[in-house]
Design an enzyme around this catalytic site. Structure first.
Site, PDB file in Angstrom:
ATOM      1  N   TRP A 134      -6.371  -2.360  -8.866  1.00 34.53           N
ATOM      2  CA  TRP A 134      -6.596  -3.492  -7.972  1.00 34.53           C
ATOM      3  C   TRP A 134      -7.855  -4.204  -8.462  1.00 34.53           C
ATOM      4  O   TRP A 134      -8.873  -3.547  -8.723  1.00 34.53           O
ATOM      5  CB  TRP A 134      -6.785  -2.965  -6.543  1.00 34.53           C
ATOM      6  CG  TRP A 134      -6.999  -4.020  -5.505  1.00 34.53           C
ATOM      7  CD1 TRP A 134      -6.278  -5.162  -5.340  1.00 34.53           C
ATOM      8  CD2 TRP A 134      -7.991  -4.016  -4.476  1.00 34.53           C
ATOM      9  NE1 TRP A 134      -6.758  -5.868  -4.262  1.00 34.53           N
ATOM     10  CE2 TRP A 134      -7.821  -5.189  -3.713  1.00 34.53           C
ATOM     11  CE3 TRP A 134      -9.016  -3.142  -4.123  1.00 34.53           C
ATOM     12  CZ2 TRP A 134      -8.624  -5.505  -2.637  1.00 34.53           C
ATOM     13  CZ3 TRP A 134      -9.815  -3.454  -3.044  1.00 34.53           C
ATOM     14  CH2 TRP A 134      -9.620  -4.631  -2.310  1.00 34.53           C
ATOM     15  N   ASP A 216      -8.189   5.916  -2.771  1.00 34.29           N
ATOM     16  CA  ASP A 216      -7.964   4.659  -2.068  1.00 34.29           C
ATOM     17  C   ASP A 216      -6.548   4.748  -1.501  1.00 34.29           C
ATOM     18  O   ASP A 216      -5.575   4.829  -2.256  1.00 34.29           O
ATOM     19  CB  ASP A 216      -8.081   3.482  -3.056  1.00 34.29           C
ATOM     20  CG  ASP A 216      -7.962   2.135  -2.352  1.00 34.29           C
ATOM     21  OD1 ASP A 216      -7.671   2.106  -1.143  1.00 34.29           O
ATOM     22  OD2 ASP A 216      -8.152   1.103  -3.032  1.00 34.29           O
ATOM     23  N   LYS A 252      -1.642  -2.949   5.680  1.00 33.31           N
ATOM     24  CA  LYS A 252      -0.220  -3.062   5.320  1.00 33.31           C
ATOM     25  C   LYS A 252       0.654  -2.270   6.268  1.00 33.31           C
ATOM     26  O   LYS A 252       1.677  -2.764   6.725  1.00 33.31           O
ATOM     27  CB  LYS A 252       0.029  -2.557   3.898  1.00 33.31           C
ATOM     28  CG  LYS A 252      -1.125  -2.706   2.951  1.00 33.31           C
ATOM     29  CD  LYS A 252      -1.140  -4.021   2.231  1.00 33.31           C
ATOM     30  CE  LYS A 252      -2.421  -4.111   1.441  1.00 33.31           C
ATOM     31  NZ  LYS A 252      -2.543  -5.259   0.617  1.00 33.31           N
TER      32      LYS A 252
HETATM   33  C1  LMR Z   1      -3.234  -7.441  -2.958  1.00 29.96           C
HETATM   34  O1  LMR Z   1      -3.454  -6.603  -3.855  1.00 29.96           O
HETATM   35  O2  LMR Z   1      -2.480  -8.408  -3.105  1.00 29.96           O
HETATM   36  C2  LMR Z   1      -3.869  -7.255  -1.621  1.00 29.96           C
HETATM   37  O3  LMR Z   1      -4.485  -6.018  -1.541  1.00 29.96           O
HETATM   38  C3  LMR Z   1      -4.721  -8.394  -1.251  1.00 29.96           C
HETATM   39  C4  LMR Z   1      -6.041  -8.416  -1.949  1.00 29.96           C
HETATM   40  O4  LMR Z   1      -7.059  -8.448  -1.251  1.00 29.96           O
HETATM   41  O5  LMR Z   1      -6.084  -8.421  -3.186  1.00 29.96           O
END
Ligand code: LMR
Length: 415
Positions: A134, A216, A252
């Protein structure tokens, strides 16, 4: 007079939110939003979970609810419920009083509070995150005081599967006391999780190397539709005797994206250390945002602690997870029907909200420009942006993109 601010440079946009905005502003009839990780129903609409709506109505009518400050570490009923949802209510770490939770501003807040604590109070400075991960992980840890960012291999673009040997090799070379950021389930962005045997090996190597696990958990329930199955890795590490922290998001699985409901679960191996650790966490939160908001935490706490509501919520999770799974199948089927070059099995083998399609940057950009299909340039798509009325359109667009721009044209293919 010259402004004091004149040297401030324009920062780059945040890709995922930029894509989301471009989608919203696009007047095209066929546009599809596959960017931000948020659930959409069969009609492509955001879904307020019925159990959440029910609870909110009940709360709105409850004259005894006040807007007084919560304690700095949050609502006890919420943190206890969230911790036991993650670890399992019968987890010995909970009964021994050596596991507890801190309410945070969603999962990101949990990452931030946890990382700052580890940096300030344990002196940890080195952290490892998966390639890819992420996009916010790096920034949160650096802003928390970590000075040595590293990545570990995770995704193999050739096999479109986990690069497990590379992962293990990188863990082996990590210095002791490095913090290893692990996705509890439904890895973002790849949708590929280690198998149970692989998790066991990861734990072995981390134990040997004295590495610290920071989980996470943003998708508990979303990966398989089953809360316990999705918490397997975290529970396994606890059973092995690791001390660990885990940032939990309820964005989510409760559809509470903008309420910022999160919990940082902390598991220690000595219950007598809970009081000092909590006291220092209190000062970290105090200096950051003083205390957390109540609304979303109350909703979650009330649902998790009422058997009937809890069961209803679990049904909602299954609905969301199974819709995602069925859209994966439809997309793969449509791509095959069109004889789209390449193998598309990974779309159904991946789990959670996202598919890491393997589309190159050029192909992904082409989908945005030519077809008004919004996705990240890494090729990540939010699968629940698909529904029976747009999946064929996407498949045709992908077919066109991969035929027009074969992967070898992409500079990343040569890496
Ligand atoms: C995503 O990965 O699309 C979500 O977790 C939103 C974000 O804050 O990036």
């Amino acid at each position: 007079m010259a402004s004091r601010f004149q040297d401030v440079q324009q920062g780059p946009p945040i890709e995922v939110f930029q894509m989301n905005k471009m989608f919203t502003e696009d007047p095209d009839q066929n546009k599809i939003n596959l960017s931000v990780g948020a659930y959409r129903d069969e009609q492509g609409k955001p879904w307020v979970l019925p159990v959440v709506r029910k609870m909110e109505k009940q709360m709105a009518a409850d004259e005894t609810l006040l807007h007084e400050y919560l304690p700095v570490l949050g609502l006890d009923q919420f943190t206890a419920a969230a911790t036991s949802m993650l670890l399992g209510a019968d987890n010995p770490a909970i009964s021994a009083g050596r596991a507890f939770g801190v309410q945070t501003l969603s999962g990101t807040g949990g990452l931030r509070v946890g990382a700052e604590f580890l940096n300030k109070h344990l002196g940890y400075t080195s952290f490892y995150y998966s390639t890819p991960t992420w996009e916010n992980h790096h920034l949160v840890f650096v802003n928390s005081g970590f000075t040595s960012p590293h990545s570990y291999r995770y995704w193999n673009p050739k096999t479109r599967a986990i690069d497990f040997d590379g992962f293990i090799e990188d863990l082996r070379s990590a210095p002791a006391n490095s913090v290893i950021l692990l996705h509890a389930c439904a890895h973002n962005p790849t949708g590929i999780d280690p198998t149970h045997e692989q998790w066991e090996k990861i734990a072995d190597v981390m134990e040997e190397g004295k590495l610290f696990p920071f989980f996470d958990s943003a998708y508990q329930g979303f990966a398989s539709g089953d809360l316990d199955r999705d918490a397997w890795a975290v529970r396994y590490f606890v059973k092995r005797g690791f001390e660990l922290v885990c940032a939990q998001s309820f964005a989510k699985n409760f559809g509470l994206y903008n309420e910022r409901v999160g919990n940082l679960t902390i598991v220690l191996n000595d219950a007598s250390l809970v009081a000092p650790v909590k006291s220092q966490l209190t000062w970290i939160v105090r200096g950051m945002y003083s205390n957390p908001p109540a609304h979303g935490a109350r909703v979650v706490a009330n649902v998790l602690s009422d058997k009937m509501l809890f069961d209803l919520w679990r049904e909602h999770i299954r609905t969301m997870a199974s819709r995602v799974i069925s859209m994966r199948e439809s997309l793969r089927a449509e791509l095959i029907k069109l004889n789209t070059p390449g193998n598309w099995d990974h779309i159904v083998n991946q789990i959670g909200l996202f598919s890491y399609t393997g589309l190159t940057q050029k192909q992904s950009e082409y989908l945005v420009q030519q077809y008004h299909i919004y996705l990240l340039k890494s090729g990540r798509i939010n699968v629940c942006g698909l529904n029976p009325s747009n999946v064929q359109y996407l498949a045709r667009a992908i077919n066109d993109a991969v035929s027009k721009f074969p992967a070898e044209d992409d500079p990343r293919a040569k890496l």
